[in-house]
Design a protein around this motif. Sequence first.
Motif, PDB file in Angstrom:
ATOM      1  N   ALA A 646       0.807  -1.221   0.000  1.00 25.82           N
ATOM      2  CA  ALA A 646       0.000   0.000   0.000  1.00 25.82           C
ATOM      3  C   ALA A 646       0.839   1.270   0.000  1.00 25.82           C
ATOM      4  CB  ALA A 646      -0.921  -0.016   1.219  1.00 25.82           C
ATOM      5  N   GLU A 648       2.545   4.357  -1.119  1.00 24.63           N
ATOM      6  CA  GLU A 648       2.282   5.143  -2.324  1.00 24.63           C
ATOM      7  C   GLU A 648       3.579   5.568  -2.980  1.00 24.63           C
ATOM      8  OE1 GLU A 648      -0.176   8.495  -1.482  1.00 24.63           O
ATOM      9  OE2 GLU A 648      -1.566   7.238  -0.339  1.00 24.63           O
ATOM     10  N   PRO A 649       3.580   5.659  -4.304  1.00 20.60           N
ATOM     11  CA  PRO A 649       4.748   6.229  -4.971  1.00 20.60           C
ATOM     12  C   PRO A 649       5.056   7.601  -4.390  1.00 20.60           C
ATOM     13  CG  PRO A 649       3.315   5.207  -6.585  1.00 20.60           C
ATOM     14  CD  PRO A 649       2.580   5.172  -5.274  1.00 20.60           C
ATOM     15  N   ARG A 651       6.600   7.893  -1.508  1.00 25.13           N
ATOM     16  CA  ARG A 651       6.747   7.759  -0.053  1.00 25.13           C
ATOM     17  C   ARG A 651       7.826   6.740   0.288  1.00 25.13           C
ATOM     18  NH1 ARG A 651       3.168  10.895   2.991  1.00 25.13           N
ATOM     19  NH2 ARG A 651       4.803  10.381   4.500  1.00 25.13           N
ATOM     20  N   ARG A 672       9.341   4.188  -2.697  1.00 29.33           N
ATOM     21  CA  ARG A 672       8.635   3.744  -3.892  1.00 29.33           C
ATOM     22  C   ARG A 672       8.632   4.890  -4.896  1.00 29.33           C
ATOM     23  NH1 ARG A 672       3.169   0.111  -3.880  1.00 29.33           N
ATOM     24  NH2 ARG A 672       3.538  -0.841  -5.920  1.00 29.33           N
ATOM     25  N   PRO A 675       4.813   2.614  -9.331  1.00 34.46           N
ATOM     26  CA  PRO A 675       4.161   1.360  -8.915  1.00 34.46           C
ATOM     27  C   PRO A 675       5.099   0.162  -9.057  1.00 34.46           C
ATOM     28  CG  PRO A 675       2.651   2.679 -10.225  1.00 34.46           C
ATOM     29  CD  PRO A 675       3.972   3.408 -10.242  1.00 34.46           C
TER      30      PRO A 675
END
Lengths: 953, 90, 168
Positions: A646, A648-649, A651, A672, A675
């Motif tokens: 989960a 997020e790109p 983060r 990240r 994706p």
Amino acid sequence: MTGYRLPTGGRINRAAPLTFSFDGTSFAGFEGDTLASALLASGVKLFGRSFKYHRPRGLVGSGSEEPNALISVTRGPGRFTPNLRATNVDLYQGMEATSQNRWPSLKFDFGAINDRLGMFFPAGFYNKTFMWPRSFWEKLYEPAIRRMAGLGQAPTDVDPDHYAATYAHCDVLIIGAGPAGIDAALEAAATNKRIILIDEQDELGGGALSDPTLWPWLERSLKALAASPNVQVLARTTAFGYFHDNFIGAVERFTDHLPGIPHGPREKLWRIRAAEVILAQGAIERPLVFEGNDTPGVMLASAAKVFALRYGVAVGQSVALMASHDSGWNDAFAMAGAGVGIAAIIDVRDVVNEALLTKANGLGINVRLGHSVIGVRGRLGVKAISVARNDGTAVSDITCDALLMAGGWTPTVHLWSHSKGSLAWRDDLGAFVPDVPNENVRCVGACAGTWNFGAGVVVDVLPTPKDPARLKAFVDFQNDVTAKDIKLAVREGFRSIEHIKRYTTNGMATDQGKTSNLNGLQIASTALNKPVTDIGLTTFRPPYTPQTFGALAGHAKGALFQPTRKTNIDSWAEEQGAVFELVAQWRRARYFPKAGEDMLAAVNRECRMVRSSVGIFDASTLGKIEVVGPDAAEFLNRMYTNPWKALEPGRCRYGLLLKEDGFITDDGVSARLAPDRFHLTTTTGGAARVLNLMEDYLQTEWPDLNVWLTSTSEHYAVIALQGPNARKVLEPLVEGIDLSAEAFPHMAIREGTICGIPTRLFRVSFTGELGYEINVPSAYGRTLWERIMAEGARYDITPYGTETMHVLRAEKGFIIVGQDTDGTVTPFDAGLDWAVGKKKADFVGKRSLARPDIVAPGRKQLVGLLTDDPNMVLEEGAQIVADPNQPVPMKMIGHVTSSYWSETLGRSIAMALVEGGHSKMGQDIFVPMPGKTHVAKVSSMMFYDAEGARLNV
Amino acid sequence: MILIHCPYCDEKRAELEFAYAGEAHIARPLDPSALSDEEWETYLFIRNNPRGRHHERWRHAHGCGRFFNAVRDTVTDKFETTYKAGEPRK
Amino acid sequence: MSELLARIEPTPAVPFAGNGVTVTSAPPMARFSLRARKATDLEKLLGVSVPQKIGTMQNGVMCLGPDEWLMLAPHGTKIADGSGLSLAVTEVSDRNVAILLEGPRAVAVLAAGCALDFDHFEVGRATRTIFETVEIIVVREAAERFHVEVWRSFAPWLWTAFVTVAAQ
């Protein structure tokens, strides 16, 4: 003392006289001499003192089998080589050689008292004598033994020479360039195979060098080899070991035979891989075992022949031969032909070949068949020998100044044995010969047992009327083992030759039993009344002859010892006078002292500046792995303890990596980017290990996942900018990234440019302050660093090193894997429960976290420690006890893992692994240290800004 | 220094390029949480130590990077065969 | 994009002329680690054919493993990152540097610390291997010319090793 050089003959260059010194006395020789032949020619018989009894010893052999004549050569400061065999030392102008193992001088040696006390030094005397009292060992026995024992002195200066190394490949490797080896090389040369021919001597030819009738053949053959482009010849090269898959180690000597300090490497290590190996190492003549066989002047007949015919030196003016083999007769005849006076031939056999007798008679040599030498007169050199019939009668003396031994031949199977080829016993030869190979190797010539030396008998100890229990008849000259030592070992119950060898030390000296193994075996065989084949043969091990450490190290010396990895920014730190430390292979700046600062002052200043303004730190050594592919998140989810899907790109997340046993193996912050793309970081020391672990799971457990791992550790230079002013320093330099707290919060990553260079900018903190880690391509690391320094000057930007980094992270309770953990610490032990995904069905190590031992109470847990005395900084590694008044040995309940002076808090802080530590909060524990036991309270590890207010700004 | 045949590169290369990686054919259980402590212990810690044929893993670490399986005789140190990860036990 | 900052490379800009061999620092170049299950997956992305056989090089792309290729290209080259595809493109331009060996003794310099048999390492071969303790990639560009890739921080050590042997 010049009567021993024959007027003609030999391969020495009589037109090139040389002078040299031995034990400070000047001597003369010729080009082509060895130290041994030149000294012999000058009448020297005494070459050294024996290892245990300090008996006077002379030459036994003429080559690498020589057990006695170990000498040292010095070539100036640092260039001192002990334990060289005089027979292998090529003479050069001005050589300085000294004898060993004697004090004060070779002729008068105080240690020779051991010989008189010989009855107290039987086999195994070390094992028996010095067992008790135990306390005497360290203070009395060992120092005394060390002074008396040993061979040459170890050099103490740094070796100024350098050494080369190489790998080589060939189709046929031939070891030994005697007639058999040269023939094999000539045969192979006719093919298109790549051939390497190596020989340990300065000149190729082996046995042919002492047979002038073969010299024309030798010259022709060597010319033919030199003309073959597919043949590489390496002289002065010793094949010292034969390893798996036809891998041979050899050392080529370049300079030790040259005067002065030559340029270029001294030696070269050859690591040769051969499709086929041909061993042509020849055979070594066997000494005979009788009283006085170690007197200087008693030597192998074959060696005496070499000295006469190759070096033009008579080993004596009146030489006697004691033989059990025809070869000695022929050697004596050859020597007589070269002008050496042969006084007598004694043969233990009653009958010998008629032709030998006829020839001896023709030369006027006194022959005694069915006789043996029973004693040797003369202590520092042979003066006469006592001879008796084998039944002990008819004792008479023969005057002579040298006695030759011809006890038959032992094939040189050392390398064959290294290669684990089997051996077969040949009764007719009284020797083991190569049997079934274990590699693609064959033996040719004498080392295969095929020779034309004639016939002989095998005798363990020559017949004597003397009491065998009082006989000083030597088997191993170098380790001073006598026949009666071996018999004693058998009487005391030793049955296997492996045990007899270790008890008596027979064959365990630097010569690896080249002249002693077979005689020792025969004596044990007789004493046990068992055939030799039932007793076994000891194992030959590398090296064939001792080699220098320099050669074995090859070019791994000085700057090439091992790589010191430096970051792009390292040169800047060096110019600033940083103090460095090694972390794995990396050199990292530990602190940046200003004038007059010690480490503590520098670190305190660096800490203050980070907390109050801004610090800059080179974090380039962090391991980095790019994880790319549609299944990237799934893969990380399986590897790390916490959930990743989960994320997020843009983060970041702290990742904790366990091994399957549930223990922490690494940690790091990862981001990240997209994706299907993550940028992982690992600890500096863990980079390679983590990538290997991840590859292992990916390749072998989850090959269905579409994800790939690439190390990017060295693609990026990483500059950490930490402190309340970090953003202000960065703002003017960065383009394309909104640095505001709202747009770019803690634990986020953005891509943009800095000073025009593409960057991956992390907002992360290992200090507890507002912080960034700037990733740019490595080559820009230093120039970017200097731009940031310039930009930060108005905030008094302060470079800090690993020591300050450690203090700042400890103030925040951040662990260092490998310092605060030791491979037995679980996430729970480390207080990192929060980083374990409770809802995850599985991750590497999860099942182990429920193992009985892991959930049992009383595990060591990581806690903070605050000493009652705030100025006391505990020693890292100090042990912890619950009750300081208990008797010694106390029960230790843990140890200090990290400990620092915290400038921020004005007191010391520490982290420790303590049994049941999490339930001991607020309790006192005790740390015994030299001089005093310190009291400390167990505390949380969050010593500073526990709520994280300084981070989220 | 032994020579090892890498089944991916299909070449014999020097041992220096390889890293040993423990016994072969010990698959990670699909659902570790379903295993008893004893079963997990067996997976985690119990290894064969045969005298003779040994199935083991190597990695061509400084070559193609692949883990593969091998049968090596622990007495003679000779490799009988090497084969790719995932192929059946030989 | 204008570069405001200068690059600093770990090995000397001036070639070393040894005995029968010249040791040269290669200029900066772009490097991409390419990973895919099949060469054809990459060919679609790159638009050129890539080698299928491990240990060979073609069109500036060397095949290092069954799913691993390394692409060398002029400095500054950018390629598609393959986002969304079942493959991986990772830029590693500054991870490695290259040292070039050229001359009749080029093989001797490599053989000093590398166990490969260069008599059986033809032009066009490219492989990861090890020089003493340091991992390298050796590319035989011509009979007497080699391109050696090494991780940046190991480059000074490798350079010193090469010039030491080259000087002998």
